[in-house]
Design an enzyme around this catalytic site. Structure first.
Site, PDB file in Angstrom:
ATOM      1  N   HIS A  62       0.856  -1.192   0.000  1.00 43.96           N
ATOM      2  CA  HIS A  62       0.000   0.000   0.000  1.00 43.96           C
ATOM      3  C   HIS A  62       0.893   1.244   0.000  1.00 43.96           C
ATOM      4  O   HIS A  62       1.882   1.301   0.730  1.00 43.96           O
ATOM      5  CB  HIS A  62      -0.912  -0.025   1.226  1.00 43.96           C
ATOM      6  CG  HIS A  62      -1.886   1.112   1.224  1.00 43.96           C
ATOM      7  ND1 HIS A  62      -3.007   1.131   0.426  1.00 43.96           N
ATOM      8  CD2 HIS A  62      -1.878   2.285   1.896  1.00 43.96           C
ATOM      9  CE1 HIS A  62      -3.649   2.273   0.612  1.00 43.96           C
ATOM     10  NE2 HIS A  62      -2.992   2.987   1.492  1.00 43.96           N
ATOM     11  N   ASP A 113      -6.605  -2.680   4.512  1.00 46.43           N
ATOM     12  CA  ASP A 113      -5.279  -2.114   4.793  1.00 46.43           C
ATOM     13  C   ASP A 113      -4.931  -2.112   6.281  1.00 46.43           C
ATOM     14  O   ASP A 113      -4.281  -1.184   6.782  1.00 46.43           O
ATOM     15  CB  ASP A 113      -5.182  -0.671   4.234  1.00 46.43           C
ATOM     16  CG  ASP A 113      -5.367  -0.639   2.716  1.00 46.43           C
ATOM     17  OD1 ASP A 113      -4.993  -1.608   2.053  1.00 46.43           O
ATOM     18  OD2 ASP A 113      -5.905   0.370   2.205  1.00 46.43           O
TER      19      ASP A 113
HETATM   20  C1  GAR Z   1       1.124   0.944  -6.311  1.00 43.30           C
HETATM   21  O1  GAR Z   1       1.525   2.224  -5.893  1.00 43.30           O
HETATM   22  C2  GAR Z   1       0.483   0.203  -5.158  1.00 43.30           C
HETATM   23  O2  GAR Z   1       1.056   0.454  -3.919  1.00 43.30           O
HETATM   24  C3  GAR Z   1      -0.917   0.744  -5.219  1.00 43.30           C
HETATM   25  O3  GAR Z   1      -1.224   0.828  -6.587  1.00 43.30           O
HETATM   26  C4  GAR Z   1      -0.017   1.044  -7.325  1.00 43.30           C
HETATM   27  C5  GAR Z   1       0.072  -0.024  -8.380  1.00 43.30           C
HETATM   28  O4  GAR Z   1       1.157   0.191  -9.230  1.00 43.30           O
HETATM   29  N1  GAR Z   1      -1.829  -0.102  -4.513  1.00 43.30           N
HETATM   30  C6  GAR Z   1      -2.892   0.340  -3.864  1.00 43.30           C
HETATM   31  O5  GAR Z   1      -3.206   1.504  -3.839  1.00 43.30           O
HETATM   32  C7  GAR Z   1      -3.704  -0.738  -3.196  1.00 43.30           C
HETATM   33  N2  GAR Z   1      -4.678  -0.167  -2.327  1.00 43.30           N
HETATM   34  P1  GAR Z   1       1.654  -0.959 -10.202  1.00 43.30           P
HETATM   35  O6  GAR Z   1       0.414  -1.501 -10.920  1.00 43.30           O
HETATM   36  O7  GAR Z   1       2.598  -0.270 -11.134  1.00 43.30           O
HETATM   37  O8  GAR Z   1       2.312  -2.018  -9.360  1.00 43.30           O
END
Ligand code: GAR
Length: 194
Positions: A114, A150
């Site tokens: 997260h 979370d």
């Molecule tokens: C990342 O920043 C992750 O931490 C976030 O989405 C992004 C995905 O990036 N996750 C959340 O917000 C979950 N609640 P990615 O698809 O490039 O890995």
């Protein structure tokens, strides 16, 4: 588990929704010497996820479930995971909420990353809220998934300094870089204990 050059690797599934940079990073990590995981399966709720375009160039098995009928989809997913003998699930930018029943079946074996210093800024639009609140620091957290959003046990966190020039976009990029270092570290930490 898969035995590879003397070390046991946990068969792992990754769940994504979008860009899949954390997924790509975990796949890369799984191929490094002494990595504790092997990525066996990827699930996306979004057939247009960029991560899927990348997967098509690999031999990794993937499936799309749109979660419009969550209970039905989850039943099918559990069957696949059982059939493939998956021991660990890594959520990597997966934006759907898994049911209590699903989480119970994989109790303690689902990890999530997260983009905040939990317990602060659970949920969506993290970076926007952090910037609006003029926070001096944010960061990222790898935690075990429990039935509350979370809120599961934290495995590792990394703090990131916010500069006056940062907006939600630049902050998100800064934090994503740290996520790519943190997720493998957290996996090593967690899996060294089992
Ligand atoms: C990342 O920043 C992750 O931490 C976030 O989405 C992004 C995905 O990036 N996750 C959340 O917000 C979950 N609640 P990615 O698809 O490039 O890995």
């Amino acid at each position: 588990m898969v035995k590879s050059i003397g070390i046991r690797k946990l068969k792992t599934a990754i769940f994504i929704s979008g860009n899949g940079s954390n997924m790509k990073n975990l796949i890369r990590f799984s191929k490094t010497k002494n990595s504790p995981i092997v990525v066996d399966f990827v699930l996306s709720n979004n057939k247009k996820a960029n991560g899927i375009i990348h997967l098509k160039k690999t031999k990794i098995n993937f499936k799309i479930f749109n979660f419009k009928q969550r209970n039905n989809d989850e039943k099918k997913i559990l069957d696949i995971l059982e059939e493939r003998k998956i021991h660990l699930i890594c959520l990597a930018g997966f934006m759907k909420i898994l049911s209590k029943n699903f989480i119970k079946k994989f109790n303690g074996k689902i990890l999530n990353i997260h983009p905040s210093l939990l317990p602060k800024y659970k949920g969506l639009n993290t970076h926007e809220r952090v910037i609006l609140n003029n926070e001096k620091f944010s960061g990222c957290t790898v935690h075990i998934v429990n039935e509350r959003l979370d809120s599961g046990k934290i495995i590792l966190q990394k703090k990131v300094k916010i500069s006056k020039k940062d907006n939600s976009e630049t902050l998100s990029k800064k934090i994503l870089k740290q996520e790519h270092l943190l997720y493998p570290k957290a996996l090593r930490k967690m899996l060294s204990k089992i």
